[in-house]
Design a protein around this motif. Structure first.
Motif, PDB file in Angstrom:
ATOM      1  N   LEU A 136       0.839  -1.183   0.000  1.00  0.00           N
ATOM      2  CA  LEU A 136       0.000   0.000   0.000  1.00  0.00           C
ATOM      3  C   LEU A 136       0.883   1.246   0.000  1.00  0.00           C
ATOM      4  O   LEU A 136       1.772   1.379   0.842  1.00  0.00           O
ATOM      5  CB  LEU A 136      -0.909   0.012   1.228  1.00  0.00           C
ATOM      6  N   ILE A 137       0.633   2.143  -0.942  1.00  0.00           N
ATOM      7  CA  ILE A 137       1.408   3.377  -1.031  1.00  0.00           C
ATOM      8  C   ILE A 137       0.461   4.575  -0.979  1.00  0.00           C
ATOM      9  O   ILE A 137      -0.402   4.732  -1.847  1.00  0.00           O
ATOM     10  CB  ILE A 137       2.252   3.434  -2.319  1.00  0.00           C
ATOM     11  N   PHE A 138       0.630   5.402   0.048  1.00  0.00           N
ATOM     12  CA  PHE A 138      -0.046   6.691   0.106  1.00  0.00           C
ATOM     13  C   PHE A 138       0.820   7.679  -0.672  1.00  0.00           C
ATOM     14  O   PHE A 138       2.015   7.808  -0.395  1.00  0.00           O
ATOM     15  CB  PHE A 138      -0.211   7.157   1.546  1.00  0.00           C
ATOM     16  N   SER A 139       0.217   8.368  -1.643  1.00  0.00           N
ATOM     17  CA  SER A 139       1.004   9.202  -2.544  1.00  0.00           C
ATOM     18  C   SER A 139       0.545  10.659  -2.494  1.00  0.00           C
ATOM     19  O   SER A 139      -0.651  10.951  -2.576  1.00  0.00           O
ATOM     20  CB  SER A 139       0.878   8.680  -3.981  1.00  0.00           C
ATOM     21  N   GLY A 140       1.503  11.577  -2.375  1.00  0.00           N
ATOM     22  CA  GLY A 140       1.190  13.007  -2.389  1.00  0.00           C
ATOM     23  C   GLY A 140       2.311  13.820  -1.782  1.00  0.00           C
ATOM     24  O   GLY A 140       2.850  13.449  -0.733  1.00  0.00           O
ATOM     25  N   GLY A 141       2.676  14.916  -2.413  1.00  0.00           N
ATOM     26  CA  GLY A 141       3.803  15.715  -1.965  1.00  0.00           C
ATOM     27  C   GLY A 141       3.441  16.808  -0.974  1.00  0.00           C
ATOM     28  O   GLY A 141       2.326  16.877  -0.459  1.00  0.00           O
ATOM     29  N   GLN A 142       4.401  17.689  -0.736  1.00  0.00           N
ATOM     30  CA  GLN A 142       4.214  18.825   0.173  1.00  0.00           C
ATOM     31  C   GLN A 142       3.565  19.959  -0.629  1.00  0.00           C
ATOM     32  O   GLN A 142       4.188  20.921  -1.025  1.00  0.00           O
ATOM     33  CB  GLN A 142       5.563  19.272   0.748  1.00  0.00           C
ATOM     34  N   THR A 143       2.268  19.825  -0.822  1.00  0.00           N
ATOM     35  CA  THR A 143       1.541  20.675  -1.766  1.00  0.00           C
ATOM     36  C   THR A 143       0.961  21.952  -1.157  1.00  0.00           C
ATOM     37  O   THR A 143       0.440  22.788  -1.883  1.00  0.00           O
ATOM     38  CB  THR A 143       0.390  19.877  -2.392  1.00  0.00           C
ATOM     39  N   ARG A 144       1.015  22.092   0.154  1.00  0.00           N
ATOM     40  CA  ARG A 144       0.413  23.257   0.805  1.00  0.00           C
ATOM     41  C   ARG A 144       1.495  24.147   1.404  1.00  0.00           C
ATOM     42  O   ARG A 144       2.342  23.680   2.178  1.00  0.00           O
ATOM     43  CB  ARG A 144      -0.562  22.829   1.908  1.00  0.00           C
ATOM     44  N   PRO A 145       1.497  25.428   1.093  1.00  0.00           N
ATOM     45  CA  PRO A 145       2.546  26.316   1.597  1.00  0.00           C
ATOM     46  C   PRO A 145       2.530  26.489   3.105  1.00  0.00           C
ATOM     47  O   PRO A 145       3.524  26.895   3.705  1.00  0.00           O
ATOM     48  CB  PRO A 145       2.262  27.646   0.882  1.00  0.00           C
ATOM     49  N   THR A 146       1.404  26.176   3.753  1.00  0.00           N
ATOM     50  CA  THR A 146       1.319  26.348   5.203  1.00  0.00           C
ATOM     51  C   THR A 146       1.654  25.069   5.962  1.00  0.00           C
ATOM     52  O   THR A 146       1.521  25.027   7.182  1.00  0.00           O
ATOM     53  CB  THR A 146      -0.096  26.794   5.601  1.00  0.00           C
ATOM     54  N   SER A 147       2.094  24.030   5.246  1.00  0.00           N
ATOM     55  CA  SER A 147       2.390  22.754   5.901  1.00  0.00           C
ATOM     56  C   SER A 147       3.867  22.401   5.780  1.00  0.00           C
ATOM     57  O   SER A 147       4.524  22.726   4.787  1.00  0.00           O
ATOM     58  CB  SER A 147       1.557  21.625   5.290  1.00  0.00           C
ATOM     59  N   THR A 148       4.384  21.730   6.798  1.00  0.00           N
ATOM     60  CA  THR A 148       5.769  21.267   6.768  1.00  0.00           C
ATOM     61  C   THR A 148       5.864  19.786   6.452  1.00  0.00           C
ATOM     62  O   THR A 148       6.946  19.210   6.512  1.00  0.00           O
ATOM     63  CB  THR A 148       6.451  21.518   8.125  1.00  0.00           C
ATOM     64  N   THR A 149       4.745  19.162   6.114  1.00  0.00           N
ATOM     65  CA  THR A 149       4.746  17.736   5.810  1.00  0.00           C
ATOM     66  C   THR A 149       4.060  17.499   4.463  1.00  0.00           C
ATOM     67  O   THR A 149       3.618  18.432   3.797  1.00  0.00           O
ATOM     68  CB  THR A 149       4.038  16.939   6.912  1.00  0.00           C
ATOM     69  N   THR A 150       3.995  16.245   4.047  1.00  0.00           N
ATOM     70  CA  THR A 150       3.407  15.888   2.757  1.00  0.00           C
ATOM     71  C   THR A 150       2.022  15.276   2.952  1.00  0.00           C
ATOM     72  O   THR A 150       1.666  14.821   4.044  1.00  0.00           O
ATOM     73  CB  THR A 150       4.285  14.868   2.013  1.00  0.00           C
ATOM     74  N   GLU A 151       1.265  15.266   1.872  1.00  0.00           N
ATOM     75  CA  GLU A 151      -0.038  14.601   1.906  1.00  0.00           C
ATOM     76  C   GLU A 151       0.131  13.139   2.301  1.00  0.00           C
ATOM     77  O   GLU A 151      -0.608  12.620   3.156  1.00  0.00           O
ATOM     78  CB  GLU A 151      -0.700  14.686   0.522  1.00  0.00           C
ATOM     79  N   ALA A 152       1.094  12.468   1.683  1.00  0.00           N
ATOM     80  CA  ALA A 152       1.284  11.042   1.934  1.00  0.00           C
ATOM     81  C   ALA A 152       1.645  10.760   3.388  1.00  0.00           C
ATOM     82  O   ALA A 152       1.109   9.843   4.007  1.00  0.00           O
ATOM     83  CB  ALA A 152       2.370  10.496   1.009  1.00  0.00           C
ATOM     84  N   GLU A 153       2.562  11.549   3.936  1.00  0.00           N
ATOM     85  CA  GLU A 153       2.972  11.333   5.326  1.00  0.00           C
ATOM     86  C   GLU A 153       1.806  11.528   6.272  1.00  0.00           C
ATOM     87  O   GLU A 153       1.645  10.781   7.244  1.00  0.00           O
ATOM     88  CB  GLU A 153       4.123  12.279   5.669  1.00  0.00           C
ATOM     89  N   SER A 154       0.961  12.528   5.993  1.00  0.00           N
ATOM     90  CA  SER A 154      -0.169  12.778   6.885  1.00  0.00           C
ATOM     91  C   SER A 154      -1.199  11.649   6.805  1.00  0.00           C
ATOM     92  O   SER A 154      -1.798  11.273   7.806  1.00  0.00           O
ATOM     93  CB  SER A 154      -0.822  14.124   6.561  1.00  0.00           C
ATOM     94  N   TYR A 155      -1.412  11.098   5.616  1.00  0.00           N
ATOM     95  CA  TYR A 155      -2.312   9.954   5.473  1.00  0.00           C
ATOM     96  C   TYR A 155      -1.776   8.747   6.249  1.00  0.00           C
ATOM     97  O   TYR A 155      -2.524   8.052   6.944  1.00  0.00           O
ATOM     98  CB  TYR A 155      -2.462   9.581   3.994  1.00  0.00           C
ATOM     99  N   MET A 156      -0.480   8.501   6.111  1.00  0.00           N
ATOM    100  CA  MET A 156       0.121   7.376   6.823  1.00  0.00           C
ATOM    101  C   MET A 156       0.040   7.583   8.340  1.00  0.00           C
ATOM    102  O   MET A 156      -0.273   6.648   9.093  1.00  0.00           O
ATOM    103  CB  MET A 156       1.581   7.209   6.389  1.00  0.00           C
TER     104      MET A 156
END
Length: 333
Positions: free
Chosen positions: A148-168
């Motif tokens: 299982l791979i959660f996929s998504g980069g650091q797409t929000r300027p107000t966040s220090t993490t990535t979409e994928a990391e937050s899902y995980m």
């Protein structure tokens, strides 16, 4: 003064009766003579140029085996694939749509626990995000050969993490894997900036994580994005239809017609004319989402895909952008 007939005859007899060593010496003398020095130098330089060209071609061209590029790299030397990944063949992708910033899984359905775009607010989108996570985890638990791979980069300027990391992170604290130990068959892909990269980069991440490419792919996402993934992204990568599955999960949300219209205008139609997302509108969206100037490691870990990563055709055929025609690891399946 011209040589006499006698001296000329003697010279001919000498060359005819010369031993092999004499002949070699004479040949060397000829090559090293003042009239031949330039030719000898050119011959040596040409030989060195050919050897250099062959070495560079060997270095630059992808190898036939799935191996890391640059064997002596200190970074690559730290990679050791776990024995538990040896039998994995099924890639399950959950594309990210937002970033969960919370710490309490009980509050996961509150919008203030997520970093959302304006169009994602007030329509129940966050329940869909968690439903995608749940469904992906369920599929992974059911298939012991899956990753299982959660996929998504650091797409929000107000966040220090990535979409994928937050899902995980949400998946772990909510215990969707139903285990008290780390679930080794789940990981993140932290560089994708859009849905096309969600699919392509997850394939590369699967190879990076396991040392091989998947033989089956399942994508979990919105039902209204099915055509985008199945008809466009899959086709752009020339992935076989019979080993690709899309599972649409749309819980009780209020997106309905507005979301479907937005998908058609901002997703499906632009990709029909720009299947690799590398021009104008789609490219600008990637740039806007890459405020932190991140780039992936897959050129090194998945060298057979490097030409596909850079493919951006300028010509159009009747159905849109010309498809990539180079060799792909899954061509023979």
């Amino acid at each position: 003064m011209l040589p006499s007939p006698v001296s000329f005859t003697k010279r001919r007899l000498f060359h005819r009766n010369a031993t092999p060593s004499h002949r070699k010496l004479n040949l060397l003398d000829v090559l090293l003579s003042r009239a031949r020095v330039t030719n000898l130098g050119l011959l040596v330089l040409a030989s060195l140029a050919v050897v250099s060209l062959l070495c560079n071609l060997f270095y630059l061209l992808p190898t036939s085996k799935d191996q890391y590029h640059g064997h002596s790299s200190g970074l690559i030397s730290t990679i050791a694939h776990s024995a538990s990944t040896h039998g994995l063949t099924h890639l399950i992708v959950v594309p990210g749509h937002a970033i969960w910033k919370g710490v309490d899984p009980e509050l996961r359905l509150r919008e203030d626990q997520w970093i959302l775009e304006p169009y994602q607010r007030g329509v129940g989108r966050v329940s869909a995000f968690f439903a995608h996570i749940l469904r992906g985890a369920e599929l992974a638990r059911e298939d012991e050969h899956s990753l299982l791979i959660f996929s998504g980069g650091q797409t929000r300027p107000t966040s220090t993490t990535t979409e994928a990391e937050s899902y995980m992170r949400l998946a772990v604290v909510a215990n969707v894997f139903q285990t008290s130990t780390p679930f080794i068959r789940a990981t993140t892909e932290d560089h994708a900036l859009d849905s096309f990269q969600n699919l392509l980069f997850s394939i590369a991440r699967f190879h990076e994580y396991t040392g091989r490419y998947p033989t089956r792919i399942t994508v979990v996402g919105y039902e209204f994005k099915r055509a985008r993934f199945t008809d466009l992204h899959r086709a752009a990568l020339r992935w076989p239809l019979d080993s690709f599955r899309y599972i649409g999960v749309d819980p009780n949300t209020e997106h309905s017609m507005a979301a479907e219209q937005g998908e058609r205008e901002n997703g499906f139609l632009p990709y029909t004319m720009d299947m690799y997302g590398c021009h104008s509108f789609l490219l600008s969206k990637r740039r806007q989402r890459n405020r932190y100037v991140r780039f992936h490691s897959y050129y090194t870990s998945s060298p057979r895909l490097r030409n596909l990563f850079d493919w951006c055709p300028r010509e159009l055929d009747e159905g849109g952008m010309l498809l990539y025609q180079g060799d792909l690891p899954w061509d023979q399946r």
